[in-house]
Enzyme design. Structure first.
Site, PDB file in Angstrom:
ATOM      1  N   SER A 195       0.840  -1.207   0.000  1.00 47.04           N
ATOM      2  CA  SER A 195       0.000   0.000   0.000  1.00 47.04           C
ATOM      3  C   SER A 195       0.868   1.248   0.000  1.00 47.04           C
ATOM      4  O   SER A 195       1.982   1.253   0.554  1.00 47.04           O
ATOM      5  CB  SER A 195      -0.868  -0.025   1.258  1.00 47.04           C
ATOM      6  OG  SER A 195      -1.449   1.236   1.482  1.00 47.04           O
ATOM      7  N   TYR A 210      -2.271  -1.346  10.901  1.00 45.90           N
ATOM      8  CA  TYR A 210      -2.465  -1.868   9.534  1.00 45.90           C
ATOM      9  C   TYR A 210      -1.271  -1.485   8.654  1.00 45.90           C
ATOM     10  O   TYR A 210      -0.668  -2.333   7.992  1.00 45.90           O
ATOM     11  CB  TYR A 210      -3.769  -1.319   8.930  1.00 45.90           C
ATOM     12  CG  TYR A 210      -3.821  -1.455   7.424  1.00 45.90           C
ATOM     13  CD1 TYR A 210      -4.078  -2.696   6.825  1.00 45.90           C
ATOM     14  CD2 TYR A 210      -3.579  -0.367   6.584  1.00 45.90           C
ATOM     15  CE1 TYR A 210      -4.091  -2.832   5.442  1.00 45.90           C
ATOM     16  CE2 TYR A 210      -3.590  -0.497   5.213  1.00 45.90           C
ATOM     17  CZ  TYR A 210      -3.847  -1.723   4.638  1.00 45.90           C
ATOM     18  OH  TYR A 210      -3.845  -1.862   3.271  1.00 45.90           O
ATOM     19  N   LYS A 269       1.975  -3.724   6.785  1.00 41.81           N
ATOM     20  CA  LYS A 269       2.405  -3.679   5.371  1.00 41.81           C
ATOM     21  C   LYS A 269       3.905  -3.438   5.276  1.00 41.81           C
ATOM     22  O   LYS A 269       4.607  -4.080   4.493  1.00 41.81           O
ATOM     23  CB  LYS A 269       1.654  -2.578   4.610  1.00 41.81           C
ATOM     24  CG  LYS A 269       0.187  -2.867   4.357  1.00 41.81           C
ATOM     25  CD  LYS A 269      -0.012  -4.015   3.374  1.00 41.81           C
ATOM     26  CE  LYS A 269      -1.474  -4.373   3.231  1.00 41.81           C
ATOM     27  NZ  LYS A 269      -1.695  -5.726   2.692  1.00 41.81           N
TER      28      LYS A 269
END
Ligand code: NAD
Ligand code: UD1
Length: 342
Positions: free
Chosen positions: A124, A149, A153
Site C-alpha cells: 500500500s 495496519y 504492510k
C-alpha cells in the site's frame, strides 16, 4: 499460467481473478471469507465462462495451505489475504499483526517447501509514511506508519526483502496500491464493505443508493486547491491488469522489485463527489466535518516505473471509476447480501 490467489475472493482479488481468467489463465483461490463472499467467485465464473478452483481455508494454517500448493502446479501466487481496516487495526492490533504477518510467513514457508518461487504482494501507498514529498517514488524510504495496519504492510515488505535476499531463486513483486475504487463494468462484482464504509467511494455510493443520509467530508482546511484531501484513485480493473503484468515479470525475474500502482493524478474529495454526481445524475448531500486523524493532505504516485518496466499504465478515468462504482452499487444495493450489514 496457473496462479494461486490467497484472499482472492475479496474486492481486489476477485477483479484480478476475473482478469486472469479472461486472459486465459487458470485460477485457484484460497480464502476464509472473513471479509468476502463465495458469491463473488460464482459471479466471476459466470462472467468469464470458466471455473475457479475454490478452497475455503485459512492462509495462516499450513495444514490448509500446503496441500493446495503441493497439488496446484502453480507458476505464481498473489498474496491478498489480509485485514485492511485502519480504524479496526487501532482497536485490535494483535489480530492485525497475527493475521497479516502469519499469512505472509505461512505462504513463504509453503512456497519454499514446494519450490514455488514467484509471488506478488498487495502492499500500500501507506508505507511511504508522512514525511516523503509527493509524488511518491519507489526509491523513497518507507516511513513511519500511524496505525498497525500500515505497520503490518511495512513489516511484510521487509519480510519479503529478506526472504528474496536469502533465496536467489525467489521472485517477489511488491505492488504499492494507491486508492483502488470502481468495479468491473458488468456491475456484477464490486466492493462490499461490512458495516459503515471507512473509505470514500463506497460511502458515496451508499449515500447515492439511499443507505446513508449524507457524506461527511473529513476536513475542508487542508493546504490543497479546494481545502479537501487529494488522492490517487485508480480503477480496480486497471489495478487487476497491473497484477497480470507483475506476474509476467515475476516468473521471468528473480529478486525483489517494488512498483507503485496508481494513475499519477490526484483528485480532491470534492472533485470526486462532483464527478460521481455528474456520471450518476444523483445528488450527494455532504457536510464538511473535522479532519480524520492520520489523513495526509495529499497522496499520489509517480507511476512511471510500472510503465517503463511492466509496460502497464492505468487507462480508466475518474468518470469511469465513478460510473462503474455506481453501476455496481445500484444493481447490488446491499452488496452480495451474505455479509453482516448495517
Ligand atoms: P478484501 O478484504 O476485500 O480482501 C482480502 C481477502 O483476504 C478477503 O477475501 C478475506 O476474506 C481474505 N482473508 C483475510 N485473512 C485471511 C486468512 N487468514 N486466510 C484466508 N483468507 C483471508 O480487501 P481488498 O480491498 O481486496 O485488499 C486486498 C489486499 O490489498 C489486502 O492485503 C489489502 O490490505 C491490500 N490493499 C488494499 C487497498 C484497498 O484500498 N482496497 C489498498 C492498499 C492495499
Ligand atoms: C485509507 C487508509 C489507507 C488504506 C486505504 C485503503 C486511512 C488514514 N488511510 O486511505 O491506509 O491503505 O484507505 O484501504 O484510513 N473521506 C471523507 N469522508 C469519508 C471517507 C473518506 O472525506 O467518509 C476522505 C478522506 O479524508 C481521504 C479521502 O476521502 O481524504 C480518501 O479516503 P479513503 O477512501 O478512506 O482512503 P485513504 O484515507 O487515502
Amino acid at each position: 499460467m496457473r496462479i494461486l490467489l490467497a484472499g482472492g475472493a475479496g474486492y481486489i482479488g476477485s477483479h484480478t481473478a476475473l482478469a486472469l481468467l479472461r486472459a486465459g489463465h487458470e485460477v485457484t483461490v484460497i480464502d476464509n471469507f472473513v471479509n468476502s463472499s463465495p458469491e463473488a467467485i460464482r459471479r466471476i465464473e459466470n462472467l468469464a465462462g470458466k471455473q475457479v478452483s475454490l478452497i475455503r481455508g485459512d492462509v495462516r494454517k499450513k495444514t490448509d495451505l500446503l496441500p493446495v500448493l503441493k497439488n496446484g502446479g502453480f507458476d505464481g501466487a498473489v498474496h491478498f489475504a489480509g485485514l485492511k481496516s485502519v480504524g479496526e487495526s487501532l482497536q485490535k492490533p494483535i489480530l492485525y499483526y497475527r493475521n497479516n504477518i502469519d499469512t505472509t510467513l505461512t505462504l513463504l514457508e509453503c512456497m519454499e517447501e514446494t519450490h514455488l518461487s514467484s509471488i506478488i504482494f498487495s502492499s500500500s501507498a501507506t508505507v511511504y509514511g508522512s514525511n516523503n514529498p509527493v509524488p511518491y517514488r519507489e526509491d523513497m524510504p518507507r516511513g513511519l506508519c500511524t496505525n498497525p495496519y500500515g505497520t503490518t504492510k511495512s513489516m511484510m515488505e521487509q519480510i519479503f526483502h529478506d526472504a528474496a535476499a536469502a533465496n536467489p531463486e525467489l521472485s517477489v513483486v511488491l505492488l504499492r496500491y494507491f486508492n483502488p475504487i470502481g468495479a468491473d463494468s458488468s456491475g456484477r462484482i464490486g466492493e462490499d464493505p461490512q458495516g459503515i464504509p471507512n473509505n470514500l467511494m463506497p460511502y458515496i455510493a451508499q449515500v447515492a443508493v439511499g443507505r446513508r443520509e449524507k457524506l461527511t467530508v473529513f476536513g475542508g482546511d487542508y493546504p490543497t486547491p479546494d481545502g479537501t484531501c487529494q488522492r490517487d484513485y485508480i480503477h480496480v480493473s486497471d489495478l487487476a491488469q497491473g497484477h497480470l503484468k507483475a506476474l509476467e515479470y515475476a516468473v521471468s525475474h528473480t529478486g525483489c522489485e517494488i512498483f507503485n500502482l496508481g494513475t499519477g493524478t490526484p483528485y480532491s474529495v470534492l472533485e470526486t463527489v462532483r464527478t460521481f454526481e455528474q456520471v450518476s445524475g444523483v445528488k450527494i448531500p455532504y457536510v464538511i466535518g473535522d479532519r480524520r486523524e492520520g489523513d495526509l493532505p495529499a497522496c499520489w504516485a509517480d507511476a512511471s516505473k510500472a510503465e517503463k518496466i511492466l509496460d502497464w499504465k492505468a487507462e480508466r478515468t475518474l468518470e469511469d471509476m465513478c460510473r462503474d462504482a455506481w453501476n455496481w452499487q445500484k444493481n447490488n444495493p446491499m452488496g452480495y447480501e451474505t455479509l453482516h450489514k448495517s
